[in-house]
Design a protein around this motif. Sequence first.
Motif, short mmCIF file in Angstrom:
data_model
loop_
_atom_site.label_atom_id
_atom_site.label_comp_id
_atom_site.label_asym_id
_atom_site.label_seq_id
_atom_site.Cartn_x
_atom_site.Cartn_y
_atom_site.Cartn_z
N VAL A 101 16.92 37.88 13.65
CA VAL A 101 17.86 38.97 13.45
C VAL A 101 19.31 38.49 13.58
CG1 VAL A 101 18.68 41.14 14.49
CG2 VAL A 101 16.24 40.77 14.14
N LEU A 102 19.53 37.46 14.37
CA LEU A 102 20.90 36.95 14.53
C LEU A 102 21.47 36.39 13.24
CD1 LEU A 102 20.72 35.16 18.00
CD2 LEU A 102 21.91 37.29 17.46
N PHE A 103 20.58 36.01 12.30
CA PHE A 103 21.09 35.29 11.12
C PHE A 103 20.67 35.91 9.78
CE2 PHE A 103 20.79 32.18 14.58
CZ PHE A 103 22.12 31.79 14.65
N LEU A 104 19.81 36.92 9.79
CA LEU A 104 19.46 37.60 8.54
C LEU A 104 20.62 38.46 8.05
CD1 LEU A 104 15.81 38.94 9.01
CD2 LEU A 104 16.56 37.21 7.38
N GLN A 105 20.61 38.80 6.77
CA GLN A 105 21.61 39.71 6.24
C GLN A 105 21.43 41.09 6.88
OE1 GLN A 105 21.25 39.76 1.98
NE2 GLN A 105 22.28 37.79 1.72
N VAL A 106 22.55 41.77 7.12
CA VAL A 106 22.51 43.07 7.79
C VAL A 106 21.64 44.07 7.04
CG1 VAL A 106 23.92 45.06 8.45
CG2 VAL A 106 24.74 42.75 8.91
N ALA A 107 21.78 44.13 5.73
CA ALA A 107 20.99 45.08 4.95
C ALA A 107 19.50 44.80 5.07
CB ALA A 107 21.43 45.04 3.49
N GLY A 171 13.08 42.12 20.86
CA GLY A 171 13.73 40.99 20.18
C GLY A 171 14.69 41.45 19.10
N VAL A 172 14.28 42.39 18.29
CA VAL A 172 15.13 42.90 17.21
C VAL A 172 16.34 43.63 17.79
CG1 VAL A 172 15.26 44.59 15.33
CG2 VAL A 172 13.31 43.02 15.48
N VAL A 173 16.12 44.49 18.76
CA VAL A 173 17.21 45.28 19.33
C VAL A 173 18.23 44.39 20.02
CG1 VAL A 173 17.80 46.96 21.13
CG2 VAL A 173 15.93 47.43 19.55
N PHE A 174 17.77 43.41 20.80
CA PHE A 174 18.70 42.53 21.50
C PHE A 174 19.54 41.72 20.50
CE2 PHE A 174 15.47 42.24 25.20
CZ PHE A 174 15.79 43.54 25.57
N GLY A 175 18.89 41.19 19.48
CA GLY A 175 19.63 40.45 18.47
C GLY A 175 20.61 41.32 17.73
N TRP A 176 20.21 42.54 17.42
CA TRP A 176 21.08 43.46 16.69
C TRP A 176 22.30 43.86 17.53
CZ3 TRP A 176 21.81 45.22 11.92
CH2 TRP A 176 22.56 46.39 11.73
N LEU A 177 22.07 44.17 18.82
CA LEU A 177 23.19 44.55 19.69
C LEU A 177 24.19 43.40 19.83
CD1 LEU A 177 21.31 46.49 22.53
CD2 LEU A 177 22.80 47.45 20.77
N ALA A 178 23.66 42.19 19.99
CA ALA A 178 24.55 41.03 20.12
C ALA A 178 25.34 40.81 18.84
CB ALA A 178 23.73 39.79 20.44
N ALA A 192 27.39 36.56 23.11
CA ALA A 192 27.04 37.98 23.11
C ALA A 192 25.55 38.18 23.37
CB ALA A 192 27.44 38.61 21.78
N TYR A 193 24.74 37.33 22.75
CA TYR A 193 23.28 37.46 22.93
C TYR A 193 22.89 37.17 24.38
CZ TYR A 193 18.28 36.82 22.33
OH TYR A 193 16.92 36.93 22.46
N VAL A 194 23.48 36.13 24.95
CA VAL A 194 23.17 35.79 26.35
C VAL A 194 23.56 36.95 27.27
CG1 VAL A 194 23.76 34.26 28.27
CG2 VAL A 194 23.33 33.31 25.99
N ARG A 195 24.70 37.55 27.03
CA ARG A 195 25.14 38.67 27.87
C ARG A 195 24.22 39.87 27.71
NH1 ARG A 195 31.70 39.31 28.14
NH2 ARG A 195 32.29 37.10 28.23
N VAL A 196 23.80 40.14 26.49
CA VAL A 196 22.87 41.25 26.26
C VAL A 196 21.56 41.02 27.03
CG1 VAL A 196 21.42 42.38 24.53
CG2 VAL A 196 23.83 41.94 24.04
N ILE A 197 21.03 39.82 26.92
CA ILE A 197 19.78 39.49 27.61
C ILE A 197 19.94 39.64 29.11
CG2 ILE A 197 18.19 37.61 28.18
CD1 ILE A 197 17.59 38.79 25.53
N LEU A 198 21.02 39.11 29.67
CA LEU A 198 21.24 39.20 31.12
C LEU A 198 21.36 40.64 31.58
CD1 LEU A 198 23.76 36.26 31.72
CD2 LEU A 198 21.33 36.34 32.32
N GLY A 199 21.93 41.48 30.74
CA GLY A 199 22.11 42.88 31.11
C GLY A 199 20.81 43.65 31.23
N VAL A 200 19.81 43.26 30.47
CA VAL A 200 18.53 44.00 30.48
C VAL A 200 17.39 43.20 31.08
CG1 VAL A 200 19.21 45.36 28.46
CG2 VAL A 200 17.99 43.21 28.13
#
Length: 273
Positions: A101-107, A171-178, A192-200
């Motif tokens: 999710v971190l690298f796929l196209q948004v659409a 996995g999808v939600v964490f990647g998307w939020l980051a 951003a991804y590391v911070r999201v993971i640490l938060g949850v």
Amino acid sequence: MLALERVYGDGPPRAWLLFLEGAGAALLGSLGALFLFPDQSGVVSIFLCAIVSLDSIQRQLDWNKQLIVDEGRRAAEVNGIVTGRVLALFAGQVAGYSGLVLFLQVATIQTAFAYQLGDFADMQYPAMVFPAITSVLVHNLGVLSLFFVLSLLFSHGGALLAVAWNASVWGVVFGWLARSWSADGGPSLIEAYVRVILGVLPHMALEASGYVFAGFAGVFLGKGLARYELSSGNWESLFRTVTIMLVIAALLVGAGAVWEGLFARSMVTFLAG
């Protein structure tokens, strides 16, 4: 998978191998589903991800039986080891989905993983809202019950399906939020991804552990129903083990609900600063 059977030989794979297996299964399953079923790939990938690990989990169950029944090892000790290894598989699946999710196209993400994103599609990480403890607890106990029932009916196949579904959502939600946070002026994508993971991470670890305990309680009970006669003397030990695992599972998801309801918001605010 035949390739994994050759790598693992006759024994059960250890935690780090299961982490790599989970990450690879999530990546390959998602990419294969995107190619074959682009509009439903988020759902199809879950089944592909679960199928890959059927042999690995059967090896863990065989090893579990050998140590407890044949060698007389303490059930709590062995079940704890197996649970940890399944959590490693789960963590790998989460990492695999997030990496994609971190690298796929948004659409592509919005179409392929619409079921996983749900309400999170329009949510920003720094402004996340966490439900009340009672709401979280009711939801988590419902998920836990689903894990137990699927595992009871479909053995470790059901447990793996439930694990893969949960891993795909997180996995999808964490990647998307980051990704959305980074694109909206936040830190770099990886930070951003590391911070999201640490938060949850605290309540995620508690909930995931509870779900795995519940899933394997269902697996053990289902195998007992298929293996033992009603007059067998094994039922008392089996019911005691299943009951203990379900109590532990409920306590873990309860602790996760308390953390999410009381502390997760503060954790996210701190990490988003």
